[in-house]
Scaffold this motif. Structure first.
Motif, PDB file in Angstrom:
ATOM      1  N   LEU A  18       0.905  -1.289   0.084  1.00  0.00           N
ATOM      2  CA  LEU A  18       0.058  -0.233   0.098  1.00  0.00           C
ATOM      3  C   LEU A  18       0.971   1.332   0.114  1.00  0.00           C
ATOM      4  N   VAL A  19       1.918   1.475   0.806  1.00  0.00           N
ATOM      5  CA  VAL A  19       2.785   2.460   0.792  1.00  0.00           C
ATOM      6  C   VAL A  19       3.830   2.386  -0.074  1.00  0.00           C
ATOM      7  N   GLY A  20       3.820   1.506  -0.970  1.00  0.00           N
ATOM      8  CA  GLY A  20       4.917   1.427  -2.013  1.00  0.00           C
ATOM      9  C   GLY A  20       6.223   0.871  -1.476  1.00  0.00           C
ATOM     10  N   VAL A  21       6.183   0.196  -0.466  1.00  0.00           N
ATOM     11  CA  VAL A  21       7.708  -0.594  -0.212  1.00  0.00           C
ATOM     12  C   VAL A  21       7.838  -1.836  -0.852  1.00  0.00           C
ATOM     13  N   GLY A  22       9.266  -1.821  -1.394  1.00  0.00           N
ATOM     14  CA  GLY A  22       9.555  -3.182  -1.907  1.00  0.00           C
ATOM     15  C   GLY A  22       8.959  -3.387  -3.533  1.00  0.00           C
ATOM     16  N   VAL A  23       8.481  -2.066  -3.870  1.00  0.00           N
ATOM     17  CA  VAL A  23       7.874  -2.087  -5.388  1.00  0.00           C
ATOM     18  C   VAL A  23       9.174  -1.779  -6.365  1.00  0.00           C
ATOM     19  N   VAL A  24       9.747  -2.639  -7.242  1.00  0.00           N
ATOM     20  CA  VAL A  24      11.016  -2.208  -7.870  1.00  0.00           C
ATOM     21  C   VAL A  24      10.475  -2.469  -9.321  1.00  0.00           C
ATOM     22  N   ALA A  25      11.272  -1.819 -10.110  1.00  0.00           N
ATOM     23  CA  ALA A  25      11.008  -1.725 -11.623  1.00  0.00           C
ATOM     24  C   ALA A  25      12.046  -2.905 -12.195  1.00  0.00           C
ATOM     25  N   VAL A  26      11.293  -3.766 -13.003  1.00  0.00           N
ATOM     26  CA  VAL A  26      11.894  -4.872 -13.774  1.00  0.00           C
ATOM     27  C   VAL A  26      11.444  -4.902 -15.091  1.00  0.00           C
ATOM     28  N   GLY A  27      12.688  -4.943 -16.061  1.00  0.00           N
ATOM     29  CA  GLY A  27      12.025  -4.656 -17.440  1.00  0.00           C
ATOM     30  C   GLY A  27      11.120  -3.611 -17.776  1.00  0.00           C
ATOM     31  N   GLY A  28      10.216  -3.743 -18.280  1.00  0.00           N
ATOM     32  CA  GLY A  28       9.329  -2.850 -18.604  1.00  0.00           C
ATOM     33  C   GLY A  28       8.183  -2.646 -17.863  1.00  0.00           C
ATOM     34  N   GLY A  29       8.271  -3.378 -16.639  1.00  0.00           N
ATOM     35  CA  GLY A  29       7.208  -3.391 -15.584  1.00  0.00           C
ATOM     36  C   GLY A  29       7.677  -3.112 -14.087  1.00  0.00           C
ATOM     37  N   SER A  30       6.875  -3.501 -13.295  1.00  0.00           N
ATOM     38  CA  SER A  30       7.405  -3.506 -11.926  1.00  0.00           C
ATOM     39  C   SER A  30       7.009  -4.781 -11.139  1.00  0.00           C
ATOM     40  N   LEU A  31       7.525  -5.095 -10.043  1.00  0.00           N
ATOM     41  CA  LEU A  31       7.493  -6.390  -9.301  1.00  0.00           C
ATOM     42  C   LEU A  31       7.398  -5.952  -7.985  1.00  0.00           C
ATOM     43  N   ASP A  32       6.114  -6.293  -7.225  1.00  0.00           N
ATOM     44  CA  ASP A  32       5.663  -6.144  -5.898  1.00  0.00           C
ATOM     45  C   ASP A  32       6.192  -7.174  -4.951  1.00  0.00           C
ATOM     46  N   LEU A  33       7.393  -6.739  -4.461  1.00  0.00           N
ATOM     47  CA  LEU A  33       8.231  -7.980  -3.830  1.00  0.00           C
ATOM     48  C   LEU A  33       7.324  -8.296  -2.572  1.00  0.00           C
ATOM     49  N   PRO A  34       6.742  -7.162  -1.626  1.00  0.00           N
ATOM     50  CA  PRO A  34       5.846  -7.816  -0.629  1.00  0.00           C
ATOM     51  C   PRO A  34       4.993  -8.952  -0.992  1.00  0.00           C
ATOM     52  N   SER A  35       4.310  -8.710  -2.103  1.00  0.00           N
ATOM     53  CA  SER A  35       3.104  -9.654  -2.707  1.00  0.00           C
ATOM     54  C   SER A  35       3.779 -10.849  -3.051  1.00  0.00           C
ATOM     55  N   VAL A  36       4.867 -10.730  -3.654  1.00  0.00           N
ATOM     56  CA  VAL A  36       5.295 -12.125  -4.047  1.00  0.00           C
ATOM     57  C   VAL A  36       6.075 -12.808  -2.839  1.00  0.00           C
ATOM     58  N   LEU A  37       6.507 -12.275  -1.704  1.00  0.00           N
ATOM     59  CA  LEU A  37       6.858 -12.670  -0.520  1.00  0.00           C
ATOM     60  C   LEU A  37       5.466 -13.446   0.035  1.00  0.00           C
ATOM     61  N   ASP A  38       4.322 -12.776   0.276  1.00  0.00           N
ATOM     62  CA  ASP A  38       3.212 -13.054   0.664  1.00  0.00           C
ATOM     63  C   ASP A  38       2.754 -14.251  -0.053  1.00  0.00           C
ATOM     64  N   ASP A  39       2.692 -14.568  -1.083  1.00  0.00           N
ATOM     65  CA  ASP A  39       2.391 -15.769  -2.080  1.00  0.00           C
ATOM     66  C   ASP A  39       3.319 -16.742  -1.590  1.00  0.00           C
ATOM     67  N   LEU A  40       4.632 -16.592  -1.545  1.00  0.00           N
ATOM     68  CA  LEU A  40       5.490 -17.647  -1.242  1.00  0.00           C
ATOM     69  C   LEU A  40       5.374 -18.159   0.107  1.00  0.00           C
ATOM     70  N   ILE A  41       4.866 -17.408   0.917  1.00  0.00           N
ATOM     71  CA  ILE A  41       4.586 -17.914   2.513  1.00  0.00           C
ATOM     72  C   ILE A  41       3.359 -18.516   2.459  1.00  0.00           C
ATOM     73  N   ALA A  42       2.296 -17.881   1.990  1.00  0.00           N
ATOM     74  CA  ALA A  42       0.752 -18.364   2.262  1.00  0.00           C
ATOM     75  C   ALA A  42       0.489 -19.752   1.246  1.00  0.00           C
ATOM     76  N   TYR A  43       0.750 -19.734   0.162  1.00  0.00           N
ATOM     77  CA  TYR A  43       0.184 -20.806  -0.406  1.00  0.00           C
ATOM     78  C   TYR A  43       0.935 -22.391  -0.021  1.00  0.00           C
ATOM     79  N   PRO A  44       2.353 -22.240   0.243  1.00  0.00           N
ATOM     80  CA  PRO A  44       3.000 -23.316   0.447  1.00  0.00           C
ATOM     81  C   PRO A  44       2.211 -23.812   1.825  1.00  0.00           C
TER      82      PRO A  44
END
Length: 245
Positions: free
Chosen positions: A55-81
């Protein structure tokens, strides 16, 4: 139209309130059954933190032509397993099988995010990996795992059956929305809203379902079925019994 930031704020609040409620609920659950509940609580709690960071934009990084939300990725890596691992544990599966149910979602999350950022051939391979992973889990759950679940008491077998179907349906729906989003069928706003809605439904919904039915788990003073499932079996008559497997 409601701003996407407002959607994230509401989602973070829902996760936070749900986490507090679940922790309070834990105190009313017998200690031996709480072990099954901790992963679901962790999934909801982590989502509260990572959604707030996004929400506050922490961990959102530019990759290629888009962006990657690292907190969201971490969330999925923890929650679904964690959630898939609980589904396997409800069937009292072996440590090896539980490991598969933890590893496959990790591969799926990495593959999907690579697909969404890189596109092209890598994107196609990533999407195919996500779909194949879901089909693999479905095969295991409807096949070998369900066959072995026949040894469970009826109530716990029914609980596993319901948990299995719930996760397969909700995560399958999330995958479908996500793939359509990568394909450009939905705009950023619709993809964000759908992603948050289904993600919250999976995490909070599964946790509430598990807590409401935790009494069906066959754990008593004779032993802890969860620990039996995740530790190696040791035959006291074997010469190497003291060394484990």
């Amino acid at each position: 139209m409601i701003e996407l930031s407002t959607v994230y704020a509401v989602a973070a609040a829902v996760y936070a309130l749900a986490a507090v409620g679940l922790v309070a609920w834990l105190t009313r659950i017998p200690e031996r059954r709480r072990t099954y509940c901790y992963p679901a609580v962790a999934a909801v709690g982590v989502s509260a933190v990572t959604t707030a960071l996004s929400l506050v934009g922490v961990g959102v990084v530019a990759v290629g032509g888009g962006s990657l939300d690292l907190p969201s990725v971490l969330d999925d890596l923890i929650a679904y397993p964690l959630l898939w691992g609980v589904a396997a544990l409800l069937a009292n599966e072996s440590r090896r099988t539980v490991g598969v149910f933890v590893a496959v979602p990790v591969v799926q999350v990495v593959a999907f995010n690579a697909a969404s950022v890189l596109g092209g051939v890598v994107g196609l391979v990533g999407i195919a990996t996500v779909v194949a992973g879901h089909l693999l889990l479905a095969y295991l759950l409807f096949g070998p795992v369900w066959e072995r679940a026949g040894r469970l008491p009826d109530r716990q077998r029914l609980l596993h059956w319901k948990a299995r179907n719930l996760l397969l349906f909700l995560i399958g729906m999330l995958i479908a929305y996500a793939v359509l989003g990568v394909a450009g069928v939905f705009d950023t706003y619709v993809s964000g809203v759908l992603g948050e809605y289904v993600g919250a439904l999976i995490r909070v919904g599964f946790a509430g379902f598990l807590f409401a039915n935790v009494d069906a788990i066959d754990v008593d003073d004779a032993g802890d079925e969860l620990l039996d499932a995740v530790r190696p079996e040791i035959d006291p008559d074997r010469p190497d019994a003291a060394g484990g497997d």
